[in-house]
Design an enzyme around this catalytic site. Structure first.
Site, PDB file in Angstrom:
ATOM      1  N   GLU A 158      19.916  19.672 -49.425  1.00 55.85           N
ATOM      2  CA  GLU A 158      20.941  18.810 -48.844  1.00 55.85           C
ATOM      3  C   GLU A 158      21.758  18.052 -49.897  1.00 55.85           C
ATOM      4  OE1 GLU A 158      18.750  16.481 -46.058  1.00 55.85           O
ATOM      5  OE2 GLU A 158      18.554  18.125 -44.604  1.00 55.85           O
ATOM      6  N   ASP A 171      21.737   9.309 -49.192  1.00 58.40           N
ATOM      7  CA  ASP A 171      21.798   9.914 -47.866  1.00 58.40           C
ATOM      8  C   ASP A 171      21.079   9.005 -46.877  1.00 58.40           C
ATOM      9  OD1 ASP A 171      21.692  11.435 -45.583  1.00 58.40           O
ATOM     10  OD2 ASP A 171      21.015  13.268 -46.557  1.00 58.40           O
ATOM     11  N   ASP A 194      23.444  22.467 -40.624  1.00 57.68           N
ATOM     12  CA  ASP A 194      22.780  21.246 -41.062  1.00 57.68           C
ATOM     13  C   ASP A 194      21.871  20.795 -39.924  1.00 57.68           C
ATOM     14  OD1 ASP A 194      21.971  18.770 -42.016  1.00 57.68           O
ATOM     15  OD2 ASP A 194      23.889  17.781 -41.578  1.00 57.68           O
TER      16      ASP A 194
END
Length: 442
Positions: A203, A225, A37
Site C-alpha cells: 500500500e 496512512d 484496494d
C-alpha cells in the site's frame, strides 16, 4: 546484406509509425486488468485509461467512489458495502467488518479473544485462524477471506458494468507488514471472487506511485496512512524506480472511527442533558451515528456544522419521551465547531506522532532528511492532523492526490502496466525487506 538491413529498418520504422498512428486515431482499448484496494474500512476499484494515461476510480450505482468493507447476512440475502453498513446497527451480530484485521493470521487464544472483544459479532478460532459466526437462516461460520471475496466480487461487477466486458485479472494492494501467509489468503479471497491476481503491491508503494514519486528523484518518502480504523506509517527509501520499506510503525486501534465515536459520545450526552434520557433505541443510535459521521467530514471544510436529528427517545419504563402536548419524535439540534471537535480528539491526534518518531529513529533519519511526506486515508483530511504533521516536520505534506483514493490510484497504475496499456509507465519495483517488523502502538 545492406539491402536486408535496410529492409529490416524499414519494417521497424513502419511498425513504430503504425503504433503512433494507432495511438492517435484509433479508439484506445478498454482496460482488462483492474486495480483493487481492499481496505480495512473502505475499498475501491480503479482502471488505467489507455491513451489519456489517467486513472478512473469506478463509482457504484449511486456515484460513490468507495464502498464500506462490510458484509451483512440476513435470512434472505447477503448484503455488501453500503447496503450492509445501513443495517449494521439493527443487525450488529450478523454484520461483519474489519475482516482484513484477521485475514491469514494465526492467533493465540488470548490474542484472538482480546482482538475480538471490540466487535458485536462472534469471532471463534479454527486451529488458530479466525472465523465469524453468523446466525441468519441457521448458524454457520465464514472466513475472513470469504468476507473479502464478497467485497471483491462487488467491485469486480462494478468494473464490468462500467467497461461492458468481463474482468478476470487484477492487481491488489496489501499492507506492507503483511507476511506471506496474509498475502496468500488475500489472493485466495480474489480467487473466490473469480479473479486472477497478477501482482500484489504494498500500500505505501501504491500511494507513492499515485503521487508520481516512482518517476521523480526523491530518496526518502514518509507515508502516513490514517483511515477509518488503523494508522500505518511507513518510511520508504527509493533508488530509481525501486522502493525499499526501511521502517514501519502504527496503531491498529486508531482511526476515523475513534474520532467519530468521541463526537457520538458528546452528542449522546447532550441529548441526555436536553431531554433527560440518553438515546438507546437502535434507530436513534444509527441516526446519530450517521449525523456525526457527516459532521466530521463537513468539519474538514467548514469551521462549524449543525446537527439536526429526529429521535424517538425512550424512558426507563419504555414510554416515548416527548413534549407533554405531542408524543411526536423530538428534534435534537446542536452546533459542532471545528475547535470543539479538535478538543474532543486532541489526545488521539497526538498519538499519530509516536509511530512517526519511531520510523525516523529506526530508519536513522532526521526530520529534515525526509524528501516527501505523503498522506493516505480519509482521516488525513482533518485540518488539525495536517497541521500537526506540518508543524512536526516544519514543511507541508504533499496533498496533491485525494487521500481516500491514493492507494487505489497507484494500484490502478500498476494494473495498467501489467495490462500493457499505453502510454507506457515506469513500474515500481519493491525490494523485499525480510527483516522488517512493524512497531505497534495502542
Amino acid at each position: 546484406m545492406s539491402g536486408e538491413i535496410s529492409l529490416i529498418g524499414s519494417v521497424i520504422l513502419a511498425l513504430f509509425l503504425a503504433g503512433y498512428l494507432g495511438q492517435q486515431y484509433l479508439p484506445p482499448p478498454k482496460a482488462r486488468v483492474i486495480g483493487l484496494d481492499l481496505g480495512t474500512t473502505f475499498c475501491s476499484v480503479g482502471i488505467f485509461q489507455a491513451g489519456s494515461g489517467e486513472v478512473e476510480v469506478i463509482a457504484d450505482e449511486q456515484g460513490r467512489l468507495s464502498i464500506p468493507s462490510t458484509v451483512a447476512f440476513t435470512d434472505t440475502a447477503v448484503l455488501v458495502g453500503h447496503e450492509a453498513a445501513d443495517v449494521a446497527d439493527s443487525h450488529p451480530e450478523n454484520t461483519i467488518y474489519d475482516a482484513k484485521r484477521f485475514i491469514g493470521k494465526i492467533f493465540e487464544p488470548e490474542a484472538l479473544e482480546q482482538e475480538s472483544a471490540r466487535y458485536p459479532f462472534k469471532v471463534v478460532s479454527n486451529n488458530g485462524s479466525a472465523e465469524f459466526v453468523v446466525n441468519a437462516n441457521g448458524s454457520f461460520a465464514v472466513t475472513p477471506e470469504f468476507i473479502g471475496s464478497r467485497l471483491l466480487l462487488k467491485m469486480k461487477k462494478m468494473a464490468e458494468r462500467r467497461l461492458g466486458l468481463p474482468i478476470k485479472m487484477a492487481v491488489m494492494s496489501v499492507p506492507a507488514e503483511f507476511d506471506e501467509r496474509q498475502r496468500n489468503y488475500t489472493v485466495r479471497a480474489a480467487q473466490l471472487a473469480g479473479l486472477e491476481v497478477l501482482r500484489v503491491i504494498n500500500e505505501p508503494t501504491a500511494a507513492a506511485m499515485a503521487y508520481g514519486l516512482h518517476k521523480v528523484d526523491v530518496f526518502n518518502v514518509l507515508v502516513v496512512d490514517l483511515g477509518g480504523g488503523t494508522l500505518d506509517v511507513s518510511l520508504l527509501n527509493k533508488q530509481g524506480a525501486m522502493f525499499l520499506t526501511r521502517a514501519m510503525a502504527g496503531n491498529n486501534k486508531l482511526g476515523g472511527q475513534d474520532f467519530s465515536q468521541r463526537l457520538l459520545q458528546f452528542t449522546s450526552e447532550r441529548v441526555q442533558q436536553e431531554f433527560g434520557v440518553p438515546p438507546t433505541l437502535k434507530e436513534d443510535i444509527h441516526s446519530l451515528r450517521q449525523a456525526v459521521e457527516a459532521a466530521k467530514i463537513n468539519l474538514t471544510l467548514h469551521p462549524s456544522v449543525t446537527i439536526r436529528v429526529p429521535l424517538h427517545l425512550q424512558t426507563q419504563e419504555g414510554s416515548a419521551a416527548a413534549a407533554p402536548a405531542a408524543p411526536a419524535p423530538v428534534l435534537f439540534h446542536t452546533v459542532i465547531t471545528r475547535q470543539l471537535f479538535e478538543e474532543l480528539n486532541e489526545d488521539l491526534f497526538q498519538k499519530i506522532l509516536a509511530p512517526v518518531e519511531t520510523v525516523l529513529a529506526e530508519g536513522n533519519l532526521q526530520k529534515e532528511d525526509v524528501d516527501e511526506i505523503v498522506l493516505v486515508g480519509g482521516s488525513t483530511r482533518i485540518p488539525r492532523i495536517r497541521r500537526l504533521i506540518s508543524e512536526f516536520f516544519g514543511k507541508e505534506p504533499n496533498t496533491s492526490v485525494d487521500p481516500d483514493l491514493a492507494v487505489v490510484t497507484g494500484v490502478a497504475i500498476q494494473a495498467g502496466i501489467m495490462g500493457g496499456s499505453w502510454p507506457l509507465q515506469v513500474s515500481a519495483i519493491e525490494i523485499p525487506n525480510r527483516h522488517l517488523r512493524k512497531t505497534n502502538f495502542s
